[in-house]
Every structure is written in structure tokens, then in C-alpha cells.
Design a protein around this motif. Structure first.
Motif, PDB file in Angstrom:
ATOM      1  N   VAL A   1     -25.327  12.752  68.348  1.00 10.28           N
ATOM      2  CA  VAL A   1     -24.986  11.338  68.117  1.00 10.28           C
ATOM      3  C   VAL A   1     -24.617  10.996  66.983  1.00 10.28           C
ATOM      4  CG1 VAL A   1     -26.067   9.115  68.670  1.00 10.28           C
ATOM      5  CG2 VAL A   1     -26.341  10.950  70.315  1.00 10.28           C
ATOM      6  N   ALA A   2     -25.329  11.151  65.627  1.00 10.52           N
ATOM      7  CA  ALA A   2     -24.987  10.835  64.447  1.00 10.52           C
ATOM      8  C   ALA A   2     -23.712  11.202  64.233  1.00 10.52           C
ATOM      9  CB  ALA A   2     -25.838  11.324  63.429  1.00 10.52           C
ATOM     10  N   LYS A   3     -23.179  12.421  64.441  1.00  5.72           N
ATOM     11  CA  LYS A   3     -21.997  13.022  64.072  1.00  5.72           C
ATOM     12  C   LYS A   3     -20.983  12.003  64.894  1.00  5.72           C
ATOM     13  CE  LYS A   3     -19.206  17.167  64.334  1.00  5.72           C
ATOM     14  NZ  LYS A   3     -19.165  18.567  64.686  1.00  5.72           N
ATOM     15  N   ASP A   4     -20.963  11.719  66.274  1.00  2.00           N
ATOM     16  CA  ASP A   4     -20.105  11.084  67.182  1.00  2.00           C
ATOM     17  C   ASP A   4     -19.873   9.703  66.686  1.00  2.00           C
ATOM     18  OD1 ASP A   4     -19.819  13.251  68.538  1.00  2.00           O
ATOM     19  OD2 ASP A   4     -21.015  12.565  70.302  1.00  2.00           O
ATOM     20  N   LEU A   5     -21.103   8.910  65.870  1.00  2.00           N
ATOM     21  CA  LEU A   5     -20.960   7.762  65.464  1.00  2.00           C
ATOM     22  C   LEU A   5     -20.334   7.730  63.853  1.00  2.00           C
ATOM     23  CD1 LEU A   5     -24.133   6.106  66.738  1.00  2.00           C
ATOM     24  CD2 LEU A   5     -21.662   5.816  67.697  1.00  2.00           C
ATOM     25  N   GLY A   6     -20.313   8.955  63.199  1.00  2.00           N
ATOM     26  CA  GLY A   6     -19.718   8.891  62.107  1.00  2.00           C
ATOM     27  C   GLY A   6     -20.828   8.574  61.114  1.00  2.00           C
ATOM     28  N   LEU A   7     -22.174   8.605  61.351  1.00  2.00           N
ATOM     29  CA  LEU A   7     -23.317   8.114  60.513  1.00  2.00           C
ATOM     30  C   LEU A   7     -24.212   9.433  59.906  1.00  2.00           C
ATOM     31  CD1 LEU A   7     -24.672   5.452  62.927  1.00  2.00           C
ATOM     32  CD2 LEU A   7     -23.523   5.035  60.856  1.00  2.00           C
ATOM     33  N   GLN A   8     -24.975   9.287  58.818  1.00  2.00           N
ATOM     34  CA  GLN A   8     -25.610  10.136  58.354  1.00  2.00           C
ATOM     35  C   GLN A   8     -27.164  10.047  59.084  1.00  2.00           C
ATOM     36  OE1 GLN A   8     -24.753  12.493  56.228  1.00  2.00           O
ATOM     37  NE2 GLN A   8     -22.800  11.842  56.300  1.00  2.00           N
ATOM     38  N   LEU A   9     -28.000  10.968  59.329  1.00  2.00           N
ATOM     39  CA  LEU A   9     -29.068  10.841  59.929  1.00  2.00           C
ATOM     40  C   LEU A   9     -30.116   9.879  59.769  1.00  2.00           C
ATOM     41  CD1 LEU A   9     -30.170  14.684  60.253  1.00  2.00           C
ATOM     42  CD2 LEU A   9     -29.623  12.981  62.235  1.00  2.00           C
ATOM     43  N   PRO A  10     -30.099   9.365  58.158  1.00  2.00           N
ATOM     44  CA  PRO A  10     -30.834   8.315  57.571  1.00  2.00           C
ATOM     45  C   PRO A  10     -30.501   7.186  58.326  1.00  2.00           C
ATOM     46  CG  PRO A  10     -30.572   9.719  55.646  1.00  2.00           C
ATOM     47  CD  PRO A  10     -29.629  10.253  56.910  1.00  2.00           C
ATOM     48  N   ALA A  11     -29.206   7.037  58.639  1.00  2.00           N
ATOM     49  CA  ALA A  11     -28.535   5.614  59.140  1.00  2.00           C
ATOM     50  C   ALA A  11     -29.062   5.479  60.375  1.00  2.00           C
ATOM     51  CB  ALA A  11     -27.028   5.645  58.761  1.00  2.00           C
ATOM     52  N   LEU A  12     -29.353   6.499  61.056  1.00  2.00           N
ATOM     53  CA  LEU A  12     -29.972   6.165  62.617  1.00  2.00           C
ATOM     54  C   LEU A  12     -31.114   5.474  62.586  1.00  2.00           C
ATOM     55  CD1 LEU A  12     -29.257   9.642  64.357  1.00  2.00           C
ATOM     56  CD2 LEU A  12     -27.986   7.765  64.666  1.00  2.00           C
ATOM     57  N   ARG A  13     -31.987   5.745  61.768  1.00  2.00           N
ATOM     58  CA  ARG A  13     -33.183   5.015  61.610  1.00  2.00           C
ATOM     59  C   ARG A  13     -32.972   3.725  60.894  1.00  2.00           C
ATOM     60  NH1 ARG A  13     -34.632  10.105  60.087  1.00  2.00           N
ATOM     61  NH2 ARG A  13     -34.318   9.551  57.874  1.00  2.00           N
ATOM     62  N   ASP A  14     -32.208   3.727  59.991  1.00  2.00           N
ATOM     63  CA  ASP A  14     -32.042   2.234  59.353  1.00  2.00           C
ATOM     64  C   ASP A  14     -31.370   1.196  60.105  1.00  2.00           C
ATOM     65  OD1 ASP A  14     -32.907   3.518  56.920  1.00  2.00           O
ATOM     66  OD2 ASP A  14     -31.033   3.931  56.113  1.00  2.00           O
ATOM     67  N   ARG A  15     -30.358   1.833  60.912  1.00  2.00           N
ATOM     68  CA  ARG A  15     -29.717   0.858  61.888  1.00  2.00           C
ATOM     69  C   ARG A  15     -30.378   0.569  63.222  1.00  2.00           C
ATOM     70  NH1 ARG A  15     -24.113  -0.299  61.436  1.00  2.00           N
ATOM     71  NH2 ARG A  15     -23.383   0.542  59.472  1.00  2.00           N
ATOM     72  N   GLY A  16     -31.709   1.454  63.589  1.00  2.00           N
ATOM     73  CA  GLY A  16     -32.350   0.970  64.562  1.00  2.00           C
ATOM     74  C   GLY A  16     -31.579   1.521  65.731  1.00  2.00           C
ATOM     75  N   VAL A  17     -31.200   2.555  65.677  1.00  2.00           N
ATOM     76  CA  VAL A  17     -30.388   3.079  66.755  1.00  2.00           C
ATOM     77  C   VAL A  17     -31.141   3.852  67.704  1.00  2.00           C
ATOM     78  CG1 VAL A  17     -28.660   5.199  67.544  1.00  2.00           C
ATOM     79  CG2 VAL A  17     -28.321   3.996  65.375  1.00  2.00           C
ATOM     80  N   ARG A  18     -31.162   3.454  69.066  1.00  2.00           N
ATOM     81  CA  ARG A  18     -31.891   3.951  70.287  1.00  2.00           C
ATOM     82  C   ARG A  18     -31.144   4.018  71.401  1.00  2.00           C
ATOM     83  NH1 ARG A  18     -32.336  -1.677  69.272  1.00  2.00           N
ATOM     84  NH2 ARG A  18     -32.707  -3.154  70.900  1.00  2.00           N
ATOM     85  N   VAL A  19     -31.746   4.570  72.425  1.00  2.00           N
ATOM     86  CA  VAL A  19     -31.156   4.983  73.752  1.00  2.00           C
ATOM     87  C   VAL A  19     -31.992   4.264  74.826  1.00  2.00           C
ATOM     88  CG1 VAL A  19     -30.524   6.866  75.156  1.00  2.00           C
ATOM     89  CG2 VAL A  19     -30.249   7.435  72.950  1.00  2.00           C
ATOM     90  N   VAL A  20     -31.188   3.483  75.591  1.00  2.00           N
ATOM     91  CA  VAL A  20     -31.898   2.864  76.752  1.00  2.00           C
ATOM     92  C   VAL A  20     -31.264   3.153  78.158  1.00  2.00           C
ATOM     93  CG1 VAL A  20     -32.169   0.570  77.640  1.00  2.00           C
ATOM     94  CG2 VAL A  20     -32.009   0.863  75.238  1.00  2.00           C
ATOM     95  N   SER A  21     -32.040   3.699  79.024  1.00  2.00           N
ATOM     96  CA  SER A  21     -31.677   4.076  80.170  1.00  2.00           C
ATOM     97  C   SER A  21     -32.088   2.969  81.289  1.00  2.00           C
ATOM     98  CB  SER A  21     -32.615   5.237  80.947  1.00  2.00           C
ATOM     99  OG  SER A  21     -32.499   6.290  79.984  1.00  2.00           O
ATOM    100  N   GLU A  22     -31.228   2.981  82.343  1.00  2.00           N
ATOM    101  CA  GLU A  22     -31.237   1.970  83.630  1.00  2.00           C
ATOM    102  C   GLU A  22     -32.793   2.268  84.112  1.00  2.00           C
ATOM    103  OE1 GLU A  22     -28.308   2.635  86.293  1.00  2.00           O
ATOM    104  OE2 GLU A  22     -26.804   1.639  85.188  1.00  2.00           O
ATOM    105  N   GLY A  23     -33.589   1.012  84.354  1.00  2.00           N
ATOM    106  CA  GLY A  23     -34.751   1.289  85.150  1.00  2.00           C
ATOM    107  C   GLY A  23     -35.682   1.463  84.079  1.00  2.00           C
ATOM    108  N   ARG A  24     -37.198   1.589  84.486  1.00  2.00           N
ATOM    109  CA  ARG A  24     -38.247   1.649  83.955  1.00  2.00           C
ATOM    110  C   ARG A  24     -38.537   2.913  82.960  1.00  2.00           C
ATOM    111  NH1 ARG A  24     -43.402  -0.646  86.930  1.00  2.00           N
ATOM    112  NH2 ARG A  24     -42.794  -2.968  86.642  1.00  2.00           N
ATOM    113  N   THR A  25     -38.056   4.132  83.234  1.00  2.00           N
ATOM    114  CA  THR A  25     -38.177   5.417  82.895  1.00  2.00           C
ATOM    115  C   THR A  25     -37.183   5.570  81.905  1.00  2.00           C
ATOM    116  OG1 THR A  25     -39.209   6.215  84.985  1.00  2.00           O
ATOM    117  CG2 THR A  25     -38.374   7.865  83.438  1.00  2.00           C
ATOM    118  N   GLN A  26     -37.301   6.084  80.800  1.00  2.00           N
ATOM    119  CA  GLN A  26     -36.609   6.120  79.747  1.00  2.00           C
ATOM    120  C   GLN A  26     -36.379   7.895  79.638  1.00  2.00           C
ATOM    121  OE1 GLN A  26     -34.776   3.967  77.707  1.00  2.00           O
ATOM    122  NE2 GLN A  26     -35.835   2.504  79.562  1.00  2.00           N
TER     123      GLN A  26
END
Length: 67
Positions: A1-26
Motif C-alpha cells: 500500500v505504501a508503494k502504491d501511494l508513493g509514501l514511505q512507511l513512516p508516512a503511513l503512521r503520520d498520515r493516519g492511514v487506515r483500512v475500513v471494511s463495510e459492516g462491523r467486521t474489519q
């Protein structure tokens, strides 16, 4: 995901990147050390899709700030 977005790994945490699924179960999450998209829960096709031939699980990637 970091590579696809063109971000370095620390930037994932700094930007609050998260994955959200439909419904209650993630079903998906980001692996903190590699930036890979991983399964976070067991995916039971029979329970989720029952009589549907094409089973699709949708999720969104949320990135805070401008890209």
C-alpha cells in the motif's frame, strides 16, 4: 500500500492511514512494519456470500491530509 501511494512507511503512521471494511467486521488491516494489506479476520465465504457466485469484499483506504 505504501508503494502504491508513493509514501514511505513512516508516512503511513503520520498520515493516519487506515483500512475500513463495510459492516462491523474489519477483514483487512495494514501491516505496520511492511505496509502490506493483510487479512485481519478469518474470511468465511459461505457465511458472507452464501448463494452468490461472485463474492466481493469491499474496503476503503483512508488517508488523512492532502496527497
Amino acid at each position: 500500500v505504501a508503494k502504491d501511494l508513493g509514501l514511505q512507511l513512516p508516512a503511513l503512521r503520520d498520515r493516519g492511514v487506515r483500512v475500513v471494511s463495510e459492516g462491523r467486521t474489519q477483514y483487512f488491516a495494514l501491516h505496520g512494519k511492511s505496509g502490506h494489506l493483510v487479512t485481519a479476520e478469518r474470511i468465511d465465504r459461505e457465511q458472507l456470500c452464501r448463494l452468490v457466485e461472485k463474492c466481493v469484499l469491499r474496503c476503503e483506504l483512508i488517508v488523512e491530509g492532502e496527497m
